[in-house]
Scaffold this active site. Structure first.
Site, short mmCIF file in Angstrom:
data_model
loop_
_atom_site.label_atom_id
_atom_site.label_comp_id
_atom_site.label_asym_id
_atom_site.label_seq_id
_atom_site.Cartn_x
_atom_site.Cartn_y
_atom_site.Cartn_z
N GLU A 144 0.88 -1.17 0.00
CA GLU A 144 0.00 0.00 0.00
C GLU A 144 0.91 1.22 0.00
O GLU A 144 1.80 1.33 0.85
CB GLU A 144 -0.91 -0.01 1.22
CG GLU A 144 -1.98 -1.11 1.18
CD GLU A 144 -2.87 -1.07 -0.06
OE1 GLU A 144 -3.07 0.02 -0.64
OE2 GLU A 144 -3.35 -2.14 -0.47
N CYS A 203 -1.61 8.70 4.11
CA CYS A 203 -1.65 8.36 2.69
C CYS A 203 -2.98 8.81 2.10
O CYS A 203 -3.08 9.11 0.92
CB CYS A 203 -1.47 6.88 2.51
SG CYS A 203 -2.63 5.92 3.47
N1 LIG Z 1 -1.62 3.31 1.16
C1 LIG Z 1 -1.47 3.14 2.45
O1 LIG Z 1 -2.19 2.39 3.10
C2 LIG Z 1 -0.40 3.92 3.19
C3 LIG Z 1 -0.44 4.01 4.57
C4 LIG Z 1 0.55 4.75 5.24
C5 LIG Z 1 1.55 5.36 4.51
N2 LIG Z 1 1.58 5.27 3.16
C6 LIG Z 1 2.60 5.97 2.38
O2 LIG Z 1 3.85 5.91 3.07
C7 LIG Z 1 4.61 7.06 2.81
C8 LIG Z 1 5.05 7.68 4.10
O3 LIG Z 1 5.70 6.77 4.92
P1 LIG Z 1 7.29 6.68 5.00
O4 LIG Z 1 7.88 8.03 4.84
O5 LIG Z 1 7.63 5.88 6.21
O6 LIG Z 1 7.59 5.85 3.66
P2 LIG Z 1 8.99 5.30 3.11
O7 LIG Z 1 8.74 4.68 1.79
O8 LIG Z 1 10.07 6.29 3.22
O9 LIG Z 1 9.39 4.14 4.17
C9 LIG Z 1 8.58 3.00 4.33
C10 LIG Z 1 9.45 1.86 4.79
O10 LIG Z 1 10.38 1.52 3.75
C11 LIG Z 1 11.70 1.53 4.25
N3 LIG Z 1 12.62 1.94 3.19
C12 LIG Z 1 12.87 3.21 2.77
N4 LIG Z 1 13.78 3.21 1.78
C13 LIG Z 1 14.12 1.90 1.57
C14 LIG Z 1 15.02 1.25 0.68
N5 LIG Z 1 15.75 1.92 -0.19
N6 LIG Z 1 15.10 -0.09 0.73
C15 LIG Z 1 14.35 -0.78 1.61
N7 LIG Z 1 13.48 -0.23 2.48
C16 LIG Z 1 13.36 1.10 2.47
C17 LIG Z 1 11.65 2.51 5.41
O11 LIG Z 1 12.73 2.33 6.30
C18 LIG Z 1 10.31 2.20 6.02
O12 LIG Z 1 10.37 1.08 6.87
C19 LIG Z 1 3.70 7.98 2.00
O13 LIG Z 1 4.03 7.88 0.64
C20 LIG Z 1 2.32 7.43 2.27
O14 LIG Z 1 1.38 7.73 1.27
C21 LIG Z 1 0.63 4.56 2.49
N1 LIG Z 2 -6.44 4.24 6.82
C1 LIG Z 2 -6.16 5.64 7.03
C2 LIG Z 2 -4.94 6.12 6.30
C3 LIG Z 2 -3.69 5.32 6.48
C4 LIG Z 2 -2.58 5.94 5.73
O1 LIG Z 2 -1.70 6.59 6.19
C5 LIG Z 2 -7.34 6.49 6.58
O2 LIG Z 2 -8.30 5.97 6.02
O3 LIG Z 2 -7.29 7.70 6.77
#
Ligand SMILES: NC(=O)c1ccc[n+]([C@@H]2O[C@H](COP(=O)([O-])OP(=O)(O)OC[C@H]3O[C@@H](n4cnc5c(N)ncnc54)[C@H](O)[C@@H]3O)[C@@H](O)[C@H]2O)c1
Ligand SMILES: N[C@@H](CCC=O)C(=O)O
Length: 416
Positions: free
Chosen positions: A168, A202
């Site tokens: 996600e 997100c």
């Molecule tokens: N769609 C969803 O359900 C959802 C929910 C929460 C967050 N998000 C997304 O997450 C992002 C924000 O979270 P974040 O800043 O922690 O994301 P991020 O991608 O920076 O990090 C996520 C995870 O990936 C790891 N990571 C980062 N670079 C890496 C690499 N090169 N190799 C391996 N692992 C690596 C990080 O250490 C962390 O554990 C936003 O883009 C947000 O939209 C999506």
């Molecule tokens: N499930 C949460 C978003 C999680 C992502 O960061 C919402 O519906 O707002």
């Protein structure tokens, strides 16, 4: 609250309520899943399926912003019998470690979930390159997920099984406002969706499509209400917003605000200021643009910034295509209207624009057991956390046919 900069309200929803819901509802879903068996048994035959855990281990890689997501990334596959390596985000190690300790205290056998904070590329790279790597359960940014998918493909000759990839990722979530919508509800809903947890969800609202017939009223309402938002220390419960997660996030968000300030195609309607002298504080910001493809209408900012495109009221139906063509994402979106036809048409016209679509409600705040969560396109594999669908990804089905009437003759009746 301190580690992730969540105010008390948001912290309670996330770390306690949502995680408890994930754990409880997943037990119900697992029970339902196990009861699904082949509908037919020929005479003298007993058919059944066994939902085996994956062979090898699941790698759970979690984001900083939701403790519940981290807990669920590890706990959902564990519930289905898998062994997990859980790599938390550096900014959320503390809260995620507390969850791990709670799991252990609750009786989770040692080694089932292995909590391993550490340098991301090395740690994740080593797991992906292991023959027993069976699945990636990821939540985080789109570019990291795409890079990991490639890394998995590069190691496919090493793996014992084809890994299950569940991710996600990012969003560029929208509110589409119809001329019949009520600005008195549009603005508070949009403020919550764009600015709760400093826009670091997100699902956060990031772009709005407002008809010119309502714009003056909505703009005035935004200016009045946003001016009331208190931004400051999480320990002061009167603050609605606190700091963004770190310097890198602050710099990124600030660069988008500066870009808008310097553009002839944009105007800052509210906010637009920031201060990192003590903590990383960004004021809630509303930008209005004349260009529907403006940079801040397209890219995920992950901060308290929302951009408004004002469209000619008669062009409402044209917005469906515009919304879909503007970004690669398809996570959340909402339509606000008091006209039933508009609601119906927008719901159909925006079918693929969002995995979670809301009608007269904000685009954040999905509740486990009520709105299964996830998006498609660049927003993820849409396996829907908080639903039975997700659990199917962490089992490998074995079919067993048992015969009670063995044959004694190899020839067909037609051979006689
Ligand atoms: N769609 C969803 O359900 C959802 C929910 C929460 C967050 N998000 C997304 O997450 C992002 C924000 O979270 P974040 O800043 O922690 O994301 P991020 O991608 O920076 O990090 C996520 C995870 O990936 C790891 N990571 C980062 N670079 C890496 C690499 N090169 N190799 C391996 N692992 C690596 C990080 O250490 C962390 O554990 C936003 O883009 C947000 O939209 C999506
Ligand atoms: N499930 C949460 C978003 C999680 C992502 O960061 C919402 O519906 O707002």
């Amino acid at each position: 609250m301190l580690g992730q900069g969540k105010n008390a309200w948001q912290a309670e929803i996330d770390s306690a309520a949502e995680l408890c819901d994930f754990l409880r509802f997943n037990c119900k879903y697992a029970e339902e899943l196990y009861t699904q068996q082949p509908p037919k048994n020929s005479p003298g035959v007993w058919n059944r399926v066994e939902y085996r855990p994956l062979e090898g281990f699941v790698l759970a890689v979690s984001p900083f912003n939701f403790t519940a997501i981290g807990g669920n990334l590890a706990a959902a596959p564990a519930l289905m019998g898998n062994v997990i390596i859980w790599k938390p985000a550096p900014a959320a190690v503390y809260s995620n470690y507390i969850i791990q300790k709670i799991f252990m205290e609750a009786g989770l056998p040692a080694g089932v979930i292995q909590f391993v904070p550490g340098p991301a590329p090395e740690l994740v790279g080593a797991c992906i390159a292991h023959p027993e790597f069976a699945s990636l359960h990821f939540t985080g940014s789109t570019h990291v997920f795409k890079a990991l998918w490639k890394q998995i493909a590069d190691n496919i000759h090493v793996h014992k099984s084809y890994p299950r990839i569940v991710g996600e990722t990012g969003g560029k979530n929208f509110h589409l406002i119809h001329p019949t919508a009520d600005p008195k509800t549009v603005v508070p809903q949009s403020i919550r969706a764009a600015f709760e947890f400093q826009g670091q969800k997100c699902s956060a609202l990031s772009r709005m499509y407002v008809p010119d017939s309502l714009w003056e009223e909505i703009k005035k309402e935004f200016q009045t209400e946003v001016a009331k938002i208190k931004v400051g220390d999480v320990a002061d419960f009167s603050n609605f917003m606190t700091a963004v997660i770190n310097q890198a996030a602050f710099d990124k968000i600030k660069s988008y605000i500066d870009f808008a300030k310097s553009s002839s195609e944009a105007e800052i309607i509210c906010g637009g200021t920031y201060d990192d002298s003590k903590g990383y504080f960004i004021q809630p910001t509303v930008i209005a643009t004349t260009n529907p493809h403006f940079k801040t209408m397209k890219e995920e900012i992950f901060g308290p910034v929302v951009t408004v495109y004002v469209y000619p009221s008669g062009d409402f139906d044209k917005m469906y295509q515009l919304i879909q063509d503007t970004t690669e994402y398809a996570l959340t979106g909402a339509i606000f209207a008091n006209d039933r036809h508009a609601v119906k048409n927008a719901t159909n016209g925006l079918r693929h624009a969002a995995g979670n679509f809301y009608v007269n409600d904000k685009c954040t705040g999905a509740v486990v057991g009520q709105q299964p969560f996830g998006g498609a396109r660049a927003s993820g594999t849409n396996d829907k956390a908080g639903s039975i669908n997700l659990l199917y990804r962490f089992v490998s089905v074995r079919t067993v046919k048992e015969s009670f009437l063995p044959i004694t003759d190899w020839s067909y009746p037609s051979n006689q």
